[in-house]
Write an enzyme that holds these catalytic residues in place. Structure first.
Site, PDB file in Angstrom:
ATOM      1  N   ASP A 122     -14.715   0.917   9.088  1.00  0.00           N
ATOM      2  CA  ASP A 122     -15.036   0.748   7.457  1.00  0.00           C
ATOM      3  C   ASP A 122     -15.325  -0.895   7.264  1.00  0.00           C
ATOM      4  OD1 ASP A 122     -15.828   1.590   5.040  1.00  0.00           O
ATOM      5  OD2 ASP A 122     -13.608   1.806   4.549  1.00  0.00           O
TER       6      ASP A 122
ATOM      7  N   LYS B 271       0.935  -1.158   0.059  1.00  0.00           N
ATOM      8  CA  LYS B 271       0.067   0.015   0.191  1.00  0.00           C
ATOM      9  C   LYS B 271       1.009   1.463  -0.035  1.00  0.00           C
ATOM     10  CE  LYS B 271      -4.408   1.503   2.576  1.00  0.00           C
ATOM     11  NZ  LYS B 271      -5.466   0.971   3.476  1.00  0.00           N
TER      12      LYS B 271
HETATM   13  P1  ADP Z   1      -8.910   1.883   0.602  1.00  0.00           P
HETATM   14  O1  ADP Z   1      -8.632   2.772   2.119  1.00  0.00           O
HETATM   15  O2  ADP Z   1      -8.625   2.678  -0.331  1.00  0.00           O
HETATM   16  O3  ADP Z   1     -10.245   1.063   0.951  1.00  0.00           O
HETATM   17  P2  ADP Z   1      -7.713  -0.706   1.051  1.00  0.00           P
HETATM   18  O4  ADP Z   1      -6.716  -1.182   2.311  1.00  0.00           O
HETATM   19  O5  ADP Z   1      -8.979  -1.449   1.278  1.00  0.00           O
HETATM   20  O6  ADP Z   1      -7.588   0.597   0.850  1.00  0.00           O
HETATM   21  O7  ADP Z   1      -7.029  -1.178  -0.481  1.00  0.00           O
HETATM   22  C1  ADP Z   1      -7.492  -0.751  -1.518  1.00  0.00           C
HETATM   23  C2  ADP Z   1      -7.844  -2.220  -2.415  1.00  0.00           C
HETATM   24  O8  ADP Z   1      -6.482  -2.828  -2.828  1.00  0.00           O
HETATM   25  C3  ADP Z   1      -8.672  -3.418  -1.626  1.00  0.00           C
HETATM   26  O9  ADP Z   1     -10.170  -2.967  -1.890  1.00  0.00           O
HETATM   27  C4  ADP Z   1      -8.117  -4.664  -2.380  1.00  0.00           C
HETATM   28  O10 ADP Z   1      -8.650  -4.863  -3.674  1.00  0.00           O
HETATM   29  C5  ADP Z   1      -6.627  -4.228  -2.767  1.00  0.00           C
HETATM   30  N1  ADP Z   1      -5.814  -4.755  -1.349  1.00  0.00           N
HETATM   31  C6  ADP Z   1      -5.318  -4.374  -0.353  1.00  0.00           C
HETATM   32  N2  ADP Z   1      -4.811  -4.940   0.375  1.00  0.00           N
HETATM   33  C7  ADP Z   1      -4.487  -6.034  -0.229  1.00  0.00           C
HETATM   34  C8  ADP Z   1      -3.937  -7.462   0.037  1.00  0.00           C
HETATM   35  N3  ADP Z   1      -3.367  -7.522   1.201  1.00  0.00           N
HETATM   36  N4  ADP Z   1      -4.117  -8.499  -0.984  1.00  0.00           N
HETATM   37  C9  ADP Z   1      -4.532  -8.163  -2.166  1.00  0.00           C
HETATM   38  N5  ADP Z   1      -5.340  -6.987  -2.493  1.00  0.00           N
HETATM   39  C10 ADP Z   1      -5.056  -5.907  -1.603  1.00  0.00           C
HETATM   40 MG    MG Z   2     -10.897  -0.344   1.536  1.00  0.00          MG
END
Ligand code: ADP
Ligand code: MG
Length: 353
Positions: free
Chosen positions: A148, A50
């Protein structure tokens, strides 16, 4: 943020200038930045990184995300048994805070979609619900509110166990007793106390959990509010009642959605509890529009039923079930209604914890 997109197209290096991660794909984008699928040259595994925008507000919130996840996993989930995503590392690259996570698969919304929004069988709903509850118990023990909870933030694990799920995205999370933000939770899963501006606790996650369980079963969101007003109207309709007067009396935003029809103090004084009627009445659409000069869009009710009990009993229609399966399922559906009633309960004090 074009600056960020540029970086993602090249290899990421950690602060020691030793190449460690190679970006292979983009998994997700949001206001916070992007999530990249990366190959970790040190462990020879895929990881999800991220990459947070290099702006102070996002940076600070991401630091909270890192520290909450660190605390949850080190202190409360050392054996990785509680269905919370593992963080592997974090580092700063060119003023971007980056957090690497174990690589997970599709989220539950994508799964519902792949299933053509038909809803899952009760046994699958139970299996997912238990795992989400494990995560919620750990958060509660740690004094963390996720803020969330929604299908998009629950991911299928790609590991050997194909049906394992994990809760992700602690980017909005906070400590109980340090609830600074009032604009939280995604609208469909937003609890009445957050909408109304009433002091909230970890029970807002239990409301969202109820909405998730219903959606897993129905295939469609229970309260797809097009606006906060529409959301409240749907809650009142489906639950067949409205938030209790004491909650409305002590909420900041009550006047946005309700009109005060009589003094509750007066009523409490000379009416018996049975005769008590609410001091508040939901505004009509016209009244709301007049007050807010906004037009709430009311989507069609796709369930064909208004009350929670009827929605769950009649939807989704399972055509090809044998007779005895149908009567067995109708009993379990009754139990599901009871469960949901405990979760999507207006009064946070009465809501199941
Ligand atoms: P946001 O605050 O934008 O919702 P997230 O942490 O939910 O951030 O991450 C955004 C997207 O990235 C998720 O909905 C998912 O599709 C993808 N994602 C996040 N973490 C992972 C992970 N550990 N493995 C695979 N995909 C991920
Ligand atoms: Mg999210």
């Amino acid at each position: 943020n074009s600056d960020l997109i540029l970086h993602v197209n090249f290899e990421l290096v950690n602060f020691e200038r030793k190449r460690r991660y190679t970006v292979k794909d983009i998994l997700g984008q949001g206001t916070f930045g992007q999530v990249a699928k990366c190959w970790d040259l040190e462990t020879n595994c895929y990881v999800a990184v991220k990459i947070i925008k290099n702006q102070p507000a996002y940076y600070r919130q991401a630091v909270v995300e890192v520290s909450i996840l660190h605390m949850l996993n080190q202190k409360f989930n050392p054996d990785d048994k509680h269905h919370i995503v593992r963080t592997l590392d974090y580092f700063v690259f060119q003023r971007h805070l980056c957090i690497s996570f174990e690589m997970l698969g599709s989220n539950l919304y994508e799964l519902i979609k792949m299933n053509h929004f038909k809803g899952f069988s009760l046994s699958i709903v139970q299996m997912f619900s238990k795992q989400i509850l494990h995560a919620l118990i750990v958060m509660k023990d740690a004094g963390i509110i996720h803020c969330d909870m929604k299908p998009e933030n629950i991911l299928i694990s790609t590991s050997v166990k194909p049906t394992e799920i994990k809760v992700i995205d602690f980017g909005s999370a906070c400590m109980e007793g340090r609830t600074v933000y009032s604009y939280i939770q995604s609208r469909y899963y937003r609890s009445p106390e957050v909408v109304l501006g009433y002091p909230y606790t970890a029970s807002i996650d239990m409301w969202s959990f109820g909405c998730i369980v219903a959606e897993l079963f129905l295939g469609l969101p229970l309260f797809p509010g097009a606006s906060e007003y529409d959301l409240l109207k749907r809650m009142v309709q489906i639950l067949g009642g409205q938030p209790p007067d004491n909650l409305l009396r002590d909420s900041k935003n009550t006047g946005k959605f309700f009109k005060h029809v009589r003094s509750i103090y007066h009523l409490e004084h000379d009416a018996t509890s049975e005769e008590l009627i609410s001091a508040y009445q939901v505004l009509t659409e016209d009244e709301y529009e007049a007050r807010e000069s906004k037009r709430p869009s009311i989507g069609k009710n796709y369930f064909n039923h208004v009350k929670l009990e009827d929605i769950i009993a009649n939807y989704p229609y399972r055509k090809n079930l044998p007779e005895e399966e149908i009567s067995k399922e109708s009993l379990t559906r009754l139990a599901l209604v009871d469960f949901l009633r405990g979760l999507v309960e207006f009064d946070p004090g009465k809501r199941w914890s």
